[in-house]
Each structure stands twice: as structure tokens, then as C-alpha cells.
Design a protein around this motif. Structure first.
Motif, PDB file in Angstrom:
ATOM      1  N   VAL A 106     -19.811  14.105  11.920  1.00  0.00           N
ATOM      2  CA  VAL A 106     -19.803  12.697  11.570  1.00  0.00           C
ATOM      3  C   VAL A 106     -18.519  12.310  11.333  1.00  0.00           C
ATOM      4  O   VAL A 106     -17.502  12.609  10.962  1.00  0.00           O
ATOM      5  CB  VAL A 106     -20.546  12.681  10.339  1.00  0.00           C
ATOM      6  N   ALA A 107     -18.254  10.856  11.513  1.00  0.00           N
ATOM      7  CA  ALA A 107     -17.227  10.013  11.138  1.00  0.00           C
ATOM      8  C   ALA A 107     -17.610   9.052  10.155  1.00  0.00           C
ATOM      9  O   ALA A 107     -18.814   8.280  10.122  1.00  0.00           O
ATOM     10  CB  ALA A 107     -16.712   9.345  12.475  1.00  0.00           C
ATOM     11  N   ILE A 108     -16.741   8.886   8.900  1.00  0.00           N
ATOM     12  CA  ILE A 108     -17.086   7.993   7.944  1.00  0.00           C
ATOM     13  C   ILE A 108     -16.551   6.724   8.094  1.00  0.00           C
ATOM     14  O   ILE A 108     -15.308   6.901   8.218  1.00  0.00           O
ATOM     15  CB  ILE A 108     -17.160   8.497   6.657  1.00  0.00           C
ATOM     16  N   PHE A 109     -17.061   5.659   8.092  1.00  0.00           N
ATOM     17  CA  PHE A 109     -16.327   4.115   7.872  1.00  0.00           C
ATOM     18  C   PHE A 109     -16.351   3.804   6.511  1.00  0.00           C
ATOM     19  O   PHE A 109     -17.427   3.707   6.121  1.00  0.00           O
ATOM     20  CB  PHE A 109     -16.987   3.260   9.087  1.00  0.00           C
ATOM     21  N   ALA A 110     -15.377   3.285   6.132  1.00  0.00           N
ATOM     22  CA  ALA A 110     -15.275   2.450   4.596  1.00  0.00           C
ATOM     23  C   ALA A 110     -14.314   1.511   4.514  1.00  0.00           C
ATOM     24  O   ALA A 110     -13.472   1.198   5.561  1.00  0.00           O
ATOM     25  CB  ALA A 110     -15.113   3.643   3.717  1.00  0.00           C
ATOM     26  N   SER A 111     -14.365   0.913   3.359  1.00  0.00           N
ATOM     27  CA  SER A 111     -13.442  -0.381   3.116  1.00  0.00           C
ATOM     28  C   SER A 111     -12.829   0.016   1.870  1.00  0.00           C
ATOM     29  O   SER A 111     -12.574   1.005   1.596  1.00  0.00           O
ATOM     30  CB  SER A 111     -14.124  -1.526   3.255  1.00  0.00           C
ATOM     31  N   LYS A 112     -12.759  -1.044   0.990  1.00  0.00           N
ATOM     32  CA  LYS A 112     -12.172  -0.870  -0.322  1.00  0.00           C
ATOM     33  C   LYS A 112     -13.065  -0.049  -1.360  1.00  0.00           C
ATOM     34  O   LYS A 112     -12.656   0.452  -2.262  1.00  0.00           O
ATOM     35  CB  LYS A 112     -11.574  -2.050  -0.906  1.00  0.00           C
ATOM     36  N   SER A 113     -14.311  -0.517  -1.249  1.00  0.00           N
ATOM     37  CA  SER A 113     -15.432   0.289  -2.268  1.00  0.00           C
ATOM     38  C   SER A 113     -15.494   1.621  -1.836  1.00  0.00           C
ATOM     39  O   SER A 113     -15.999   2.072  -0.564  1.00  0.00           O
ATOM     40  CB  SER A 113     -16.597  -0.528  -2.007  1.00  0.00           C
ATOM     41  N   ASP A 114     -15.167   2.689  -2.528  1.00  0.00           N
ATOM     42  CA  ASP A 114     -15.147   4.005  -2.378  1.00  0.00           C
ATOM     43  C   ASP A 114     -16.208   4.717  -2.855  1.00  0.00           C
ATOM     44  O   ASP A 114     -16.214   6.024  -2.661  1.00  0.00           O
ATOM     45  CB  ASP A 114     -13.730   4.438  -2.914  1.00  0.00           C
TER      46      ASP A 114
ATOM     47  N   ILE B  83     -12.460   6.400   8.739  1.00  0.00           N
ATOM     48  CA  ILE B  83     -11.788   5.440   9.149  1.00  0.00           C
ATOM     49  C   ILE B  83     -12.000   4.295   8.236  1.00  0.00           C
ATOM     50  O   ILE B  83     -13.075   4.218   7.718  1.00  0.00           O
ATOM     51  CB  ILE B  83     -12.164   4.909  10.702  1.00  0.00           C
ATOM     52  N   SER B  84     -10.809   3.417   8.155  1.00  0.00           N
ATOM     53  CA  SER B  84     -11.000   2.512   6.919  1.00  0.00           C
ATOM     54  C   SER B  84     -10.119   1.250   7.533  1.00  0.00           C
ATOM     55  O   SER B  84      -8.993   1.493   8.114  1.00  0.00           O
ATOM     56  CB  SER B  84     -10.495   2.751   5.534  1.00  0.00           C
ATOM     57  N   ASN B  85     -10.565   0.162   7.178  1.00  0.00           N
ATOM     58  CA  ASN B  85      -9.891  -0.969   7.639  1.00  0.00           C
ATOM     59  C   ASN B  85      -8.851  -1.271   6.336  1.00  0.00           C
ATOM     60  O   ASN B  85      -8.068  -2.441   6.532  1.00  0.00           O
ATOM     61  CB  ASN B  85     -10.763  -2.314   7.977  1.00  0.00           C
ATOM     62  N   HIS B  86      -8.821  -0.576   5.473  1.00  0.00           N
ATOM     63  CA  HIS B  86      -7.773  -0.598   4.207  1.00  0.00           C
ATOM     64  C   HIS B  86      -7.161   0.703   4.015  1.00  0.00           C
ATOM     65  O   HIS B  86      -8.162   1.889   4.188  1.00  0.00           O
ATOM     66  CB  HIS B  86      -8.412  -1.205   3.070  1.00  0.00           C
ATOM     67  N   PRO B  87      -5.877   0.841   3.542  1.00  0.00           N
ATOM     68  CA  PRO B  87      -5.346   1.967   3.298  1.00  0.00           C
ATOM     69  C   PRO B  87      -5.444   2.753   2.042  1.00  0.00           C
ATOM     70  O   PRO B  87      -5.143   3.850   1.711  1.00  0.00           O
ATOM     71  CB  PRO B  87      -3.672   1.723   3.484  1.00  0.00           C
ATOM     72  N   ASP B  88      -6.348   1.913   1.095  1.00  0.00           N
ATOM     73  CA  ASP B  88      -6.323   2.395  -0.490  1.00  0.00           C
ATOM     74  C   ASP B  88      -7.069   3.702  -0.458  1.00  0.00           C
ATOM     75  O   ASP B  88      -6.307   4.186  -1.567  1.00  0.00           O
ATOM     76  CB  ASP B  88      -7.288   1.380  -1.161  1.00  0.00           C
ATOM     77  N   VAL B  89      -7.739   4.250   0.235  1.00  0.00           N
ATOM     78  CA  VAL B  89      -8.394   5.376  -0.011  1.00  0.00           C
ATOM     79  C   VAL B  89      -7.959   6.653   0.784  1.00  0.00           C
ATOM     80  O   VAL B  89      -8.461   7.579   0.922  1.00  0.00           O
ATOM     81  CB  VAL B  89      -9.937   5.480   0.254  1.00  0.00           C
ATOM     82  N   ALA B  90      -6.787   6.284   1.380  1.00  0.00           N
ATOM     83  CA  ALA B  90      -6.184   7.392   2.442  1.00  0.00           C
ATOM     84  C   ALA B  90      -6.014   8.595   1.539  1.00  0.00           C
ATOM     85  O   ALA B  90      -6.089   9.911   1.936  1.00  0.00           O
ATOM     86  CB  ALA B  90      -4.644   6.851   2.857  1.00  0.00           C
ATOM     87  N   GLU B  91      -5.215   8.564   0.356  1.00  0.00           N
ATOM     88  CA  GLU B  91      -4.746   9.943  -0.218  1.00  0.00           C
ATOM     89  C   GLU B  91      -5.909  10.620  -0.937  1.00  0.00           C
ATOM     90  O   GLU B  91      -5.997  11.887  -0.790  1.00  0.00           O
ATOM     91  CB  GLU B  91      -3.647   9.529  -1.339  1.00  0.00           C
ATOM     92  N   GLU B  92      -6.883   9.999  -1.395  1.00  0.00           N
ATOM     93  CA  GLU B  92      -8.221  10.548  -1.893  1.00  0.00           C
ATOM     94  C   GLU B  92      -9.016  11.173  -0.675  1.00  0.00           C
ATOM     95  O   GLU B  92      -9.453  12.467  -0.853  1.00  0.00           O
ATOM     96  CB  GLU B  92      -8.871   9.514  -2.671  1.00  0.00           C
ATOM     97  N   VAL B  93      -8.882  10.795   0.422  1.00  0.00           N
ATOM     98  CA  VAL B  93      -9.722  11.321   1.581  1.00  0.00           C
ATOM     99  C   VAL B  93      -8.844  12.356   1.896  1.00  0.00           C
ATOM    100  O   VAL B  93      -9.520  13.712   2.352  1.00  0.00           O
ATOM    101  CB  VAL B  93      -9.744  10.532   2.588  1.00  0.00           C
ATOM    102  N   ARG B  94      -7.493  12.435   1.944  1.00  0.00           N
ATOM    103  CA  ARG B  94      -6.597  13.658   2.599  1.00  0.00           C
ATOM    104  C   ARG B  94      -6.880  14.640   1.696  1.00  0.00           C
ATOM    105  O   ARG B  94      -6.525  15.873   1.843  1.00  0.00           O
ATOM    106  CB  ARG B  94      -5.208  13.177   2.827  1.00  0.00           C
ATOM    107  N   SER B  95      -7.044  14.312   0.426  1.00  0.00           N
ATOM    108  CA  SER B  95      -7.104  15.449  -0.560  1.00  0.00           C
ATOM    109  C   SER B  95      -8.379  16.273  -0.556  1.00  0.00           C
ATOM    110  O   SER B  95      -8.548  17.503  -0.898  1.00  0.00           O
ATOM    111  CB  SER B  95      -7.216  14.910  -2.087  1.00  0.00           C
TER     112      SER B  95
END
Length: 301
Positions: free
Chosen positions: A108-116, A139-151
Motif C-alpha cells: 500500500v501507498a499512503i497519501f497524506a497532507s498536513k492532517s496526520d 506521499i504528501s503534498n507537504h513536507p511536514d510529516v516527513a520525519e515522523e514517517v521516516r521514524s
């Protein structure tokens, strides 16, 4: 492009039932279908673990069946099982079917925006082994959740999507997804997918909608709900089609609220419902419990 797996995901995959398969059958109802399925599986020494069926009219209506069975040396045996199913189900009964090794999780690929809240809930459930999937990427159109996802050890891709022309962003989405996923989840992804993308992606897309459809569509649903004095706040998970928020519904739920709840209270309580509804929809899709039939679904939950 090849995407690597995190260690916990590999461990869960190895712990999954190695000798279980799902068989989904659908078509026109007639006498003998269940017996035919059982006979084929018995001939191959398979043991039926669970069986659910539904017919909207026993006199030639639409028939649906989900069977999970166990079989030693499953992967080696599946081609022969499939060959016999072609004869007994497809040729003799005119039915369609899908057969899948359940030890191989869907990607699965998960698409998200700012609401996490939906995104992080899915990643947490996946890490806890509650969702039998491989999360290939976020995949997100905002970078806000990048670090949390990578964790979580999940690849993260920031694909900006601005303005009315989304063709460049969708082209990048398709490049990332091609050959890497079996379905897509929109975890409060605040962009409308084009009909061209939906057609070309080639896999099911599941969306979570922040209301008990059809109601309060568009922006600011909780403010609209507060203005109307609603007594229930709900959420709907559905498959995405070209008709906005009109796709086949997988799961819905509600929570009771009162006149004393503020719009922020409604949003907070609604977010809880969204998480629960989306996680159930993803789980049921991953386990082949959802059968699409036109614009509605049969869910063997």
C-alpha cells in the motif's frame, strides 16, 4: 524502482499464515456453487478455515463468497488448484474468482497532507502488526510529516501539488507507484484526484471522508455540522471513483455529540471516528473481505 522493507515489516510477513489462501467467488447464483468450491478444495487436500457467502436473490441473483483455506506447500499447489477452479467455477458455472496467497501482504501507498491523525494511526497499527500490509511509501503534498514517517522506517516522498494543473504532480505519483503497490489509501489527502489518474493508477484507491456520507460535503464540515446542531458525527471510508465522494462505501461509523460540544470538540471526536473507520476499511481490503459490486460493496467483516 526497488523499495526496501523495514525489519519489523519483514518479521510480520514471516509470521503471517504461510499456508492460507483466500478465494473470492462471484457471479449468478445457482444450485451447487458452494459444493463445487468445497469439492475442488477437498480434492487438493485443502482445509477450509472460514467461509462466508451472500446472495441478493437465491433465484438467479448475484452470489458472493469468501473462503479461506489452508493447504500444505500452498505456493507450489496453487497453480493446480487454479486450473481446477477454472474448470469447475469459470467454465461450468460461469463465475469469476480471485485466488491469493495470504502470506504475501498487499503493498500500500499512503497519501497524506498536513492532517496526520489518520496517517500516523495507520503507521502505528502497521508497526504493531494489526494491519497485514506492506507500506511501500508515504506521499504528501507537504513536507511536514516527513520525519515522523521516516521514524517508522517508511520511505517518504514530498510531491508538491499547487494550482489547478496537477498533471506534473500526478505524473510523479504514477512514476512512484508503478509496480510498487497493490492499493492506495488517501489518509486525509486534501487534493482531488483526476479521472485520468484514477484510470491510470490501475489499483483500488480508498478514501476517508470526514462525514457520514452524504452530508456536509466540501470544506469546513465540522463548522457546518455545528451550525446545523447535529447530534451525530461520522466518517465514511469508500473507494475512489471519478464521481467525487460517490464511490462504493466500505465502512461507516458515528459518535453521539450534544449542543454543548464546540466545533473543535466535533473535529476532535470526528478524528477519532475517522481513524477507526479508515483502519477497518484498510484491514478488510487487505484481507480480501470487501467485494465490489457496481457502486456498492459486500463486506465479510
Amino acid at each position: 524502482m526497488t523499495l526496501t522493507q523495514d525489519a519489523p515489516a519483514r518479521a510480520r510477513r514471516e509470521a503471517a499464515p504461510r499456508h492460507h489462501a483466500s478465494l473470492i467467488v462471484q457471479g449468478r447464483d445457482r444450485t451447487g456453487i458452494v459444493g463445487a468450491v468445497g469439492a475442488v478444495l477437498a480434492e487438493h487436500g485443502a482445509n477450509i478455515v472460514s467461509l462466508d457467502q451472500y446472495s441478493d436473490n437465491p433465484q438467479g441473483g448475484a452470489f458472493f463468497q469468501r473462503t479461506v483455506f489452508g493447504l500444505d506447500d500452498l505456493r507450489a499447489a496453487l497453480p493446480a488448484v487454479e486450473e481446477d477452479l477454472d474448470v469447475r467455477l469459470a467454465r461450468d458455472y460461469g463465475l469469476t474468482y480471485t485466488l491469493r496467497d495470504l502470506s504475501v501482504p498487499k503493498r500500500v501507498a499512503i497519501f497524506a497532507s498536513k492532517s496526520d491523525h489518520c496517517l500516523l494511526d495507520l503507521l502505528w497499527r502497521h508497526r504493531q502488526g494489526q494491519l497485514p500490509v506492506t507500506v511501500s511509501m508515504v506521499i504528501s503534498n507537504h513536507p511536514d510529516v516527513a520525519e515522523e514517517v521516516r521514524s517508522f522506517g517508511i520511505p517518504f516522498f514530498h510531491v508538491p501539488c499547487q494550482g489547478s494543473d496537477k498533471s506534473a504532480a500526478e505524473a510523479e505519483h504514477l512514476r512512484l507507484l508503478q509496480g510498487n503497490v497493490d492499493f492506495v489509501v488517501l489518509a486525509r489527502y486534501m487534493q482531488i484526484l483526476s479521472g485520468d489518474f484514477i484510470e491510470r493508477v490501475g489499483v483500488p484507491v480508498i478514501n476517508i471522508h470526514h462525514s457520514f456520507l452524504p452530508a456536509f460535503i466540501g470544506a469546513g464540515p465540522y463548522a457546518k455540522a455545528k451550525e446545523r446542531g447535529v447530534k451525530l458525527v461520522g466518517a465514511t471510508a469508500h473507494y475512489v471513483t471519478e464521481d467525487l465522494d460517490e464511490g462504493p462505501i466500505i465502512e461507516q461509523d458515528v459518535v453521539r455529540v450534544t449542543h454543548a460540544d464546540t466545533a473543535a470538540d466535533l473535529q476532535r471526536r470526528g478524528a477519532d471516528v475517522e481513524r477507526a473507520v479508515l483502519s477497518r476499511a484498510v484491514l478488510w481490503h487487505a484481507e480480501d473481505r470487501v467485494i465490489r459490486n457496481g457502486n456498492h460493496t459486500i463486506v465479510f467483516a
